[in-house]
Design a protein around this motif. Structure first.
Motif, mmCIF file in Angstrom:
data_model
loop_
_atom_site.group_PDB
_atom_site.id
_atom_site.type_symbol
_atom_site.label_atom_id
_atom_site.label_comp_id
_atom_site.label_asym_id
_atom_site.label_seq_id
_atom_site.Cartn_x
_atom_site.Cartn_y
_atom_site.Cartn_z
ATOM 1 N N ASN A 131 -47.668 -19.966 37.921
ATOM 2 C CA ASN A 131 -46.463 -19.397 38.514
ATOM 3 C C ASN A 131 -46.046 -20.311 39.651
ATOM 4 N N LEU A 132 -44.880 -20.932 39.487
ATOM 5 C CA LEU A 132 -44.353 -21.877 40.474
ATOM 6 C C LEU A 132 -43.057 -21.323 41.022
ATOM 7 N N ALA A 136 -41.381 -21.110 36.245
ATOM 8 C CA ALA A 136 -40.898 -21.967 37.330
ATOM 9 C C ALA A 136 -39.565 -21.413 37.818
ATOM 10 N N SER A 137 -39.516 -20.972 39.065
ATOM 11 C CA SER A 137 -38.293 -20.339 39.558
ATOM 12 C C SER A 137 -37.937 -20.801 40.963
ATOM 13 N N ASN A 138 -36.648 -20.649 41.280
ATOM 14 C CA ASN A 138 -36.113 -20.844 42.626
ATOM 15 C C ASN A 138 -36.405 -22.219 43.215
ATOM 16 N N CYS A 139 -36.079 -23.245 42.454
ATOM 17 C CA CYS A 139 -36.184 -24.611 42.955
ATOM 18 C C CYS A 139 -34.825 -24.975 43.552
ATOM 19 N N TYR A 140 -34.735 -25.046 44.866
ATOM 20 C CA TYR A 140 -33.445 -25.116 45.526
ATOM 21 C C TYR A 140 -32.900 -26.514 45.765
ATOM 22 N N ALA A 141 -33.681 -27.553 45.608
ATOM 23 C CA ALA A 141 -33.161 -28.896 45.863
ATOM 24 C C ALA A 141 -33.405 -29.856 44.701
ATOM 25 N N GLY A 142 -33.893 -29.374 43.591
ATOM 26 C CA GLY A 142 -34.184 -30.275 42.478
ATOM 27 C C GLY A 142 -34.202 -29.545 41.155
#
Length: 131
Positions: free
Chosen positions: A54-55, A78-84
């Protein structure tokens, strides 16, 4: 080597990184809020398995791979990657990505740069900025 069942969070750089490391398994970890990548394979890290992690809310990519080949990335959230990107590859080939769920990525769900012969199937991408 097995990196299993860890809580890796709020590091100033990458949560879990392999450099020049092959035949490892990274599984069942919670990797959140790291300032670079969640999990990174780099510089010839080949034949590794990244599964059932869980990432969440890692800065640049939840899973990052460069100069690494013949790896399996499966069944990760994989969730909520705000800059990539949710998953990002550079100069990496012959990898397989399957069964991953990628949600709320500020860029693309899965990004490949200078990478070839990768197998990408049966993943779910939802609410990424670009298709």
């Amino acid at each position: 080597n097995n990196i299993t069942s860890n809580n890796v969070s709020d590091n100033t750089e990458t949560g879990i990184i392999l450099r020049y490391s092959s035949y490892n398994t990274i599984s069942d970890n919670k990797v959140t809020g790291n300032n670079d990548w969640g999990i990174c394979l780099s510089w010839g890290s080949n034949y590794n398995t990244i599964t059932n992690n869980n990432l969440n809310a890692n800065q640049w990519s939840n899973v990052r791979m460069f100069d690494s080949n013949n790896n399996l990335v499966s069944d990760n959230n994989a969730s909520n990657c705000y800059a990539g990107s949710g998953i990002s590859l550079s100069n990496s080939s012959y990898n397989t990505f399957t069964g991953n769920v990628i949600v709320n990525s500020d860029s693309v769900g899965i990004r490949l740069d200078s990478s070839c012969n990768n197998i990408i199937f049966n993943n779910i991408l939802n609410n990424t900025k670009y298709p």
